[in-house]
Design an enzyme around this catalytic site. Structure first.
Site, PDB file in Angstrom:
ATOM      1  N   ILE A  90     115.879 -22.907  57.332  1.00 10.80           N
ATOM      2  CA  ILE A  90     114.944 -24.006  57.047  1.00 10.80           C
ATOM      3  C   ILE A  90     114.291 -23.807  55.677  1.00 10.80           C
ATOM      4  O   ILE A  90     113.681 -22.764  55.432  1.00 10.80           O
ATOM      5  CB  ILE A  90     113.818 -24.086  58.106  1.00 10.80           C
ATOM      6  CG1 ILE A  90     114.402 -24.145  59.513  1.00 10.80           C
ATOM      7  CG2 ILE A  90     112.906 -25.268  57.839  1.00 10.80           C
ATOM      8  CD1 ILE A  90     113.349 -24.001  60.616  1.00 10.80           C
ATOM      9  N   LEU A 134     123.894  -5.905  48.867  1.00 10.28           N
ATOM     10  CA  LEU A 134     123.511  -4.679  49.571  1.00 10.28           C
ATOM     11  C   LEU A 134     123.449  -4.993  51.060  1.00 10.28           C
ATOM     12  O   LEU A 134     122.600  -5.765  51.502  1.00 10.28           O
ATOM     13  CB  LEU A 134     122.141  -4.177  49.095  1.00 10.28           C
ATOM     14  CG  LEU A 134     121.926  -4.097  47.573  1.00 10.28           C
ATOM     15  CD1 LEU A 134     120.517  -3.585  47.273  1.00 10.28           C
ATOM     16  CD2 LEU A 134     122.966  -3.198  46.935  1.00 10.28           C
ATOM     17  N   GLY A 135     124.351  -4.420  51.828  1.00 15.14           N
ATOM     18  CA  GLY A 135     124.376  -4.669  53.275  1.00 15.14           C
ATOM     19  C   GLY A 135     125.409  -5.729  53.611  1.00 15.14           C
ATOM     20  O   GLY A 135     125.397  -6.819  53.018  1.00 15.14           O
ATOM     21  N   LYS A 172     106.383 -12.501  59.336  1.00 15.15           N
ATOM     22  CA  LYS A 172     106.593 -13.854  58.803  1.00 15.15           C
ATOM     23  C   LYS A 172     105.262 -14.588  58.670  1.00 15.15           C
ATOM     24  O   LYS A 172     105.036 -15.324  57.706  1.00 15.15           O
ATOM     25  CB  LYS A 172     107.546 -14.629  59.725  1.00 15.15           C
ATOM     26  CG  LYS A 172     108.986 -14.121  59.650  1.00 15.15           C
ATOM     27  CD  LYS A 172     109.825 -14.668  60.798  1.00 15.15           C
ATOM     28  CE  LYS A 172     111.288 -14.288  60.664  1.00 15.15           C
ATOM     29  NZ  LYS A 172     112.074 -14.567  61.877  1.00 15.15           N
ATOM     30  N   ASP A 192     108.384  -9.147  64.148  1.00 16.56           N
ATOM     31  CA  ASP A 192     109.128  -9.973  63.187  1.00 16.56           C
ATOM     32  C   ASP A 192     108.311 -11.238  62.853  1.00 16.56           C
ATOM     33  O   ASP A 192     108.118 -11.575  61.682  1.00 16.56           O
ATOM     34  CB  ASP A 192     110.493 -10.344  63.781  1.00 16.56           C
ATOM     35  CG  ASP A 192     111.305 -11.229  62.864  1.00 16.56           C
ATOM     36  OD1 ASP A 192     111.858 -10.720  61.881  1.00 16.56           O
ATOM     37  OD2 ASP A 192     111.368 -12.453  63.128  1.00 16.56           O
ATOM     38  N   GLY A 239     114.776 -18.678  58.832  1.00 15.28           N
ATOM     39  CA  GLY A 239     116.208 -18.734  58.536  1.00 15.28           C
ATOM     40  C   GLY A 239     116.594 -19.808  57.547  1.00 15.28           C
ATOM     41  O   GLY A 239     116.142 -19.803  56.400  1.00 15.28           O
TER      42      GLY A 239
END
Ligand SMILES: NC(=O)C1=CN([C@@H]2O[C@H](COP(=O)(O)OP(=O)(O)OC[C@H]3O[C@@H](n4cnc5c(N)ncnc54)[C@H](O)[C@@H]3O)[C@@H](O)[C@H]2O)C=CC1
Ligand SMILES: N[C@@H](CC=O)C(=O)O
Ligand code: NA
Length: 440
Positions: A142, A16-17, A211, A207, A140
């Site tokens: 990691i 999706l995307g 997280k 963001d 990301g």
């Protein structure tokens, strides 16, 4: 790699995307099917890619265009594994919930959704008996989520602190090294595929806030939502701030800090915050450049662990997504399940006012005898202990001199009161910045 253990019945994968990350995931899936088949023990078949615009050129993803569809709802009903890389809250949430209802496991990089409604997703996955994986959602490429959910499951985390947003690190690093302005560097970060669809989420800190909520929830076995994390972004940071911090032998980083803390009544609580932070140049976080991320996890048994690597960008993020995909697919093959939510501790989130840290406050003052003493008295009255005061040269235009005051550790509430009272002093022109300090 041998394919001898792969049966012929493929596992159906829906994507999706097909934006920055989705197109890298798609390319890898269609370029190396035999590798995935061998690693999973069964072939993976990409059965569809949900997009918004069928006519957009996507040759670089190496996709058979017949796979493209605008019917994301229909696509999730015919998949065993769904990769959600649309981002945002809706329709991503409804599509993921529908995927679970239809018995599919889900891999997502959607920290905004996990930070807002994570428990609902965990619950739906658990009811359906399927997996929910989200390694790409924090830092990301990691490997950080899996170590937190699995490798450290027997330890007690005390603190998680680090750089978890690639875009803002890229911007602050460029501002520090070249003296550039925030707006110029943001455009470059967008071009490189680091920023969110709406980059306000990056520069306003939201963001990193989402997280931090995800990390605090995993670290402390407690439900921490994005709204529980106090947040200050980098939009107010000026090149003056960067210069002042440089003169202190330090660097400015946007940090997420999640801690297990002792509350005034002696019971345990959790604090989670995101803010620009002054870090000494000798600290390992100071050398984290460009869109790299680095996270320190401090635990009772392991001591201090550092996770470092590319925190954003198409291919690094695709690496995390595909690792999750292989894991979810292996579970389908063996009948195993990934970890569910662990929120048994339910520690209270402490208010920001009770959180203690150190500060550097920059004020413009009249250059007259007795001014420093008056400023110091404010700190004395509010119980915030001064570590150092450095006065700069008086400016010719307004006759004011910049004064930087570094404090010892103090509660946020006390600091806010101090700043308020400084603003009320006749001798103080402006309070131009208040920055927190770590590692000094
Ligand atoms: N770009 C990065 O470095 C990282 C991104 N992520 C996350 O991964 C997700 C995707 O990020 P990007 O690829 O950067 O975003 P993007 O904006 O480049 O891609 C999203 C794609 O989804 C498509 N889309 C939107 N609504 C849709 C719908 N209803 N049906 C089908 N397609 C639809 C858009 O047209 C766009 O192509 C987000 O949740 C993001 O937070 C996570 C880690 C790093
Ligand atoms: N916009 C995000 C992408 C990765 O999560 C960032 O800059 O870190
Ligand atoms: Na990660």
């Amino acid at each position: 790699m041998s394919e001898s253990n792969a049966t012929t019945e493929p596992l159906r994968v829906a994507l999706l995307g097909c934006g920055t990350v989705g197109s890298s995931v798609a390319r890898r899936l269609v370029e190396h099917p035999e590798e995935f088949s061998a690693r999973v023990g069964r072939p993976l078949e990409l059965v569809g890619v949900a997009v918004r615009d069928l006519d957009k050129p996507r040759d670089e993803a190496g996709l058979d265009r017949s796979l493209l569809t605008t019917d994301a709802e229909g696509l999730v009903t015919r998949a065993d594994l769904v990769i959600e890389l649309i981002g945002g809250i809706e329709p991503a949430r409804s599509l993921i919930l529908s995927a679970f209802e239809h018995g599919a496991s889900v891999v997502t990089g959607n920290k905004a959704l996990l930070g807002e409604d994570g428990p609902r997703l965990y619950e739906a996955a658990s009811e359906a008996g399927v997996d929910l994986h989200f390694e790409a959602a924090v830092a990301g490429a990691i490997p950080l989520i899996r170590p937190m959910r699995e490798s450290l499951a027997g330890d007690q985390v005390r603190r998680v602190m680090g750089i978890v947003n690639g875009t803002t690190n890229f911007i602050l690093d460029k501002m520090d090294r070249t003296g550039a302005d925030l707006a110029d560097v943001l455009a470059e970060a967008q071009q490189l595929g680091y920023a969110e669809a709406d980059p306000t989420a990056d520069v306003e800190g939201h963001d990193a806030q989402a997280k931090a909520a995800i990390l605090a929830s995993l670290a402390f076995h407690t439900r921490v939502a994005t709204s529980d994390v106090s947040c200050e972004g980098i939009t107010a940071i000026t090149s003056d701030d960067i210069r002042t911090v440089r003169r202190m032998g330090c660097v400015l980083k946007l940090l997420a800090i999640c801690e297990r803390v002792e509350r005034p009544d002696g019971t345990a609580g959790v604090s989670a915050r995101v803010h620009p932070t002054i870090v000494p140049r000798s600290h390992p976080l100071a050398s984290v450049r460009e869109a790299f991320n680095a996270v320190f996890v401090e635990t009772e048994l392991a001591g201090e662990l550092m996770f470092y690597g590319p925190g954003a960008g198409a291919d690094p993020t695709a690496s995390a997504v595909l690792g999750d995909l292989v894991q979810a697919a292996r579970h389908r093959v063996t009948g195993a399940r990934g970890p569910g939510e662990s929120a048994y501790a339910q520690l209270p989130v402490v208010p920001l006012g009770d959180v203690r840290t150190r500060y550097a406050i920059r004020v413009d003052v009249e250059d007259q005898p007795g001014v420093l003493a008056r400023v110091a008295t404010v700190f004395g009255d509010t119980g915030v202990s001064i570590e150092s005061m450095i006065q700069g040269i008086r400016r010719s235009d307004d006759g004011l001199a910049p004064l930087t005051i570094a404090t010892h550790e103090a509660a946020e509430g006390r600091l806010a009161e101090t700043v308020e009272r400084l603003r009320g002093l006749d001798e103080v022109g402006t309070v131009s910045s208040v920055l927190r300090m770590e590692g000094l």
